[in-house]
Design an enzyme around this catalytic site. Structure first.
Site, short mmCIF file in Angstrom:
data_model
loop_
_atom_site.label_atom_id
_atom_site.label_comp_id
_atom_site.label_asym_id
_atom_site.label_seq_id
_atom_site.Cartn_x
_atom_site.Cartn_y
_atom_site.Cartn_z
N GLU A 144 43.42 48.64 42.76
CA GLU A 144 43.81 49.95 42.22
C GLU A 144 44.83 49.79 41.11
OE1 GLU A 144 44.98 54.36 43.91
OE2 GLU A 144 45.94 52.65 44.85
N GLU A 155 49.84 54.53 54.34
CA GLU A 155 48.57 53.83 54.05
C GLU A 155 47.46 54.28 54.99
OE1 GLU A 155 48.54 52.37 51.28
OE2 GLU A 155 50.73 52.40 51.11
#
Length: 883
Positions: free
Chosen positions: A149, A325
């Protein structure tokens, strides 16, 4: 800003034309990625086979690659070879490889693209890269790990690297038999193969096919790893770490993950869809953690926790990161934004969810109280700059995307969600979230899709209310004037930290949820949705806006009303959040010229009997912001401000003490630690002497002499009030400790030493190879606490600029962070001019936003000091802090 014509014409606020997108002639459906890392050459060989749906008659296929050498390409359709040697061209600017061939593949058919390639196991913490660690015997070990990412999957394998182009993935990893191979899914098969690299027999581990997912969530790891496992959750949950890390330190995160997954399944109403959940500690990692589906990667210090050597704040940080997360497994992974301008949907929600779940799991931590001095202030601070950006920010290409992983996407995004959940009610909000996730599972969304689901669940016109908050930059300040004993007049204007809002920047009218607190309770129903309006209150005897500070705005009261609110605080009429938020507002309004700084100093002085950690946290932060603005001012003023802070905090520090016991709760531990550090670093001699004594014993080998909650403060005092001997001791501690949290503490403190030779030594660490690239911002922390350190930082940056850019490429996120650190502590016009001159004519691609924000922050301090220099000096004199 008002909506421009172009903005008004964008579909749902999204200008698709401006984005750099791949041609839409083919659509990826499935990838089979095979990778074989070579730890000697630091490269990897790969093959990718992509199954494609052909959307238009095509004689070319384009996809993303970066730093990959393509060896051969084959295109087949219907079992027949279309081309085994297409013409390959590469566009460096867009990072796109194009394959042209003579025979067209026809619309509606299925095609297959096979590419053989080689890539670099780079040291840039991006794509498929190498991470190094020390083995217990002192030798160096290597892991091959990933960070995709936002746009680095293309460094790992040729792919259609856009979040909306979801596909299924089958991954095969080839490695030596003693190494562990991990990916998003569980293992389907393991076979022996002859390695083309080495000629030896190796293992090929193939993982089960993944659900539909975006390329940025694909992950793989190859290396020597230990793990622990729990079966407390429906599917196996593991924590992995390389040798040299104590895997038992993963227990806290392991059990928290199992509990959190079960909790989110219940709250979101959807089962976690993968067959396992792995979490892994990576020794070189640019971010805090990455939510790869089924294989979350972390910095070591954000996953492994040794409660014997880490304080309460570290434990809270680990919990928050793990829960953040895991929230992404639903919000981001299952349902993904269709493009990066929707990044806040991922990050804002995961931030909100981590605080929400942390509050349920650890109610005694009172995290929503600290949210007001943490996320809310971080959001308001950045968003008060002219160079901020809207939550939904138009980004066109790769080097712009990294810059929006900031306090707007995370903190402001989560504050907007907290605001809407207060407005709708928490259960209604969560019902809307459940509907959103169910409706869009395995798909991609825009912000409007979330508003639509929340509107459906609540029956309220959510989009009308929320669009203003996400599509525009900034937030308002609400000025309160009192008409009579039952009427208040409220007026909203754009708030800028520089205090110079121009009429054309002040055209947006925000729907401001007033959250009016009176003696009758909180009225959540009232909204200021025009420039100015009158509101009835039961009595002007006592009222306060923005109860618990769930609204995204600052409130400007008259000095008289502020004084009354200070009294109300002492009488217990204000919540902890109210008190902390009120102090934060007052401090921010002084910075921008809405109020005098002397008024804020008087307000803070009146809080000396305050009993709560979070409020003291904000008091100290506000005095510190005056100190950092005044850091290059006359020494008499600087010393006087330090004496004022010492007077404020010392009595409380001594009352609380600095002995820690088993009975101290989570908050009290942090409270004691903060007051001890603040008093000592502002010159409390008794505390300095105690710290020096502890430091001496600690460095002589008595590790119990310094409690983890005050380790940073003790080191900082030893360095601030000591010399070379103390410096060498801290540096040696950094070099010999094997615990990441301890090492980070040492690194962060080193810059406190003011001796020019020691400053030089601290800066020398940045490129010494002794400090990992992921940590090079740490030694700079202490240097920002004193004028010589700030000057040395900028001088170092200008001398080492070319090497810095080489080490931290602008397309990745860390260079922007470093530019902010090197420049933003300046406070004078001539310093601002120096920074501007240095960057004149240089390409600032990849960090232009960080630089603009840094320059804005300097300008704000310049105007603040010019406005209030005499006011602060007079107050300090009047109150006996300077002659």
């Amino acid at each position: 800003m008002c909506r421009t014509q172009a903005a008004a014409e964008m579909a749902g606020g999204v200008n698709v034309q401006a984005r750099e997108l791949l041609p839409a002639n083919v659509i990826p459906r499935h990838y089979h990625v095979t990778l074989e890392p070579d730890f000697k050459k630091l490269t990897f060989d790969g093959t990718v086979v992509v199954d494609l749906d052909v959307a238009e008659d095509s004689k070319s296929i384009s996809l993303h690659t970066l730093e990959l050498d393509i060896h051969n390409v084959k295109i087949t359709a219907g079992g027949n070879t279309v081309s085994s040697s297409p013409t390959v061209s590469y566009n460096e600017a867009t990072q796109v490889s194009k394959f042209d061939f003579d025979n067209a593949v026809s619309k509606g058919s299925k095609a297959q693209l096979e590419i053989k390639f080689t890539g670099q196991l780079n040291d840039k913490m991006a794509g498929f890269y190498r991470s190094t660690y020390k083995n217990p015997d002192g030798s160096e070990g290597i892991l091959a790990v990933t960070q995709m990412e936002p746009t680095d999957a293309r460094r790992s394998f040729p792919c259609f690297d856009e979040p909306s182009l979801k596909a299924e993935f089958t991954v095969t990893l080839i490695a030596d038999k003693n190494l562990t191979c991990l990916s998003n899914m569980d293992v389907a098969s393991e076979t022996e193969v002859k390695s083309e690299q080495t000629g030896n027999t190796r293992k090929a581990v193939t993982f089960n096919k993944s659900p539909l997912m975006s390329t940025y969530l694909v992950a793989f790891v190859v290396g020597e790893l230990n793990y622990i496992e729990t079966t407390e959750f429906r599917v196996p949950v593991r924590v992995y770490a390389p040798p040299g890390q104590n895997i038992e330190h993963g227990r806290f995160s392991l059990h928290l993950a199992a509990k959190t997954l079960a909790f989110y399944e219940k709250v979101f109403g959807i089962e976690f869809p993968l067959p396992k959940m792995d979490q892994i500690a990576i020794p070189d990692f640019a971010q805090g953690a990455m939510e790869n589906w089924g294989l979350v990667t972390y910095r070591v210090v954000d996953l492994l926790l040794d409660e014997k050597v880490s304080g309460a704040a570290t434990k809270e940080r680990v919990a928050e990161v793990v829960q953040h997360e895991l929230a992404h497994q639903w919000f981001g992974n299952l349902v993904t934004m269709d493009w990066w301008d929707g990044l806040w949907l991922n990050e804002g929600f995961a931030t909100w969810a981590s605080w929400y779940s942390c509050n349920i799991f650890y109610p005694e931590w009172k995290v929503w109280e600290s949210y007001v001095v943490d996320n809310l202030q971080r959001a308001l601070a950045l968003d008060s700059l002219r160079s901020s950006h809207p939550i939904e920010v138009p980004v066109k290409k790769a080097d712009e995307i990294n810059q929006i992983f900031d306090a707007i996407s995370y903190s402001k995004g989560s504050c907007v969600l907290r605001m809407i959940s207060t407005y709708l009610g928490e259960e209604t909000f969560l019902e809307g979230v459940r509907q959103y996730l169910k409706k869009h599972a395995y798909g991609n969304t825009q912000t409007g899709d979330l508003w639509a689901s929340l509107a459906e669940a609540s029956g309220k016109k959510v989009e009308e209310v929320m669009d203003v908050w996400t599509k525009h930059i900034g937030f308002p300040v609400v000025t309160v004037s009192e008409k009579d004993d039952k009427t208040i007049c409220l007026k909203q204007n754009r708030f800028l930290r520089t205090g110079d809002t121009k009429p054309e920047e002040d055209k947006v009218i925000y729907p401001v949820f007033l959250g009016l607190r009176t003696k009758d309770g909180i009225d959540e129903a009232r909204t200021l949705d025009k420039r100015e309006a009158d509101f009835e209150v039961p009595s002007t005897d006592f009222f306060k806006l923005n109860a618990n500070h769930t609204g995204l705005y600052r409130t400007a009261y008259s000095p008289e009303r502020l004084k009354k609110l200070g009294e109300a605080a002492k009488q217990g009429l204000l919540s902890v959040e109210d008190r902390a938020g009120m102090i934060a507002d007052a401090g921010a309004l002084a910075t921008s010229g809405y109020q005098k700084t002397s008024g804020v100093l008087s307000l803070l002085k009146g809080f000396s009997t305050e009993t709560e950690f979070v409020v003291w946290n904000e008091i100290i932060a506000r005095v510190s912001s005056v100190q950092s603005a005044w850091i290059f001012e006359d020494k008499a003023d600087r010393d006087a401000l330090e004496a004022f802070l010492r007077d404020l905090v010392s009595p409380k520090a001594h009352e609380l003490g600095w002995q820690f016991s088993e009975n101290d709760g989570h908050i009290l531990q942090q409270f004691k630690g903060m007051m001890f550090g603040s008093a000592g670093l502002s010159g409390d001699q008794k505390i300095i002497d105690a710290a020096k004594d502890m430091f001496k014993k600690f460095m002589a080998g008595d590790r119990s002499a310094v409690h983890p909650n005050i380790r940073g403060s003790v080191f900082s005092m030893a360095l601030k009030y000591g010399g070379k001997e103390e410096y060498d001791a801290v540096l040696n501690f950094y070099r010999t400790s094997t615990n990441s949290d301890e090492r980070n503490t040492a690194l962060r403190c080193l810059g406190r030493a003011k001796d020019p030779e020691l400053i030089k030594q601290t800066l020398g660490l940045l490129f010494s190879g002794e400090v990992k690239d992921q940590d090079i911002y740490m030694p700079t922390s202490g240097l920002r606490s004193h004028p010589d350190g700030i000057l040395a930082l900028f001088a170092w940056m200008t001398e080492n600029w070319e090497e810095l850019v080489k080490k931290l490429p602008p397309a990745l996120s860390m260079l922007g962070t470093m530019v902010t650190i090197f420049t933003s502590s300046f406070t004078k016009k001539e310093q601002l001019a120096k920074v501007e001159k240095f960057f004149e004519g240089k390409s600032t691609n990849g960090f232009d936003q960080s630089l603009a924000q840094s320059l804005d922050a300097i300008r704000s301090k310049i105007s603040w000091i010019e406005r209030d220099r005499a006011d602060v000096a007079a107050w300090l004199k009047e109150n006996g802090y300077r002659s």
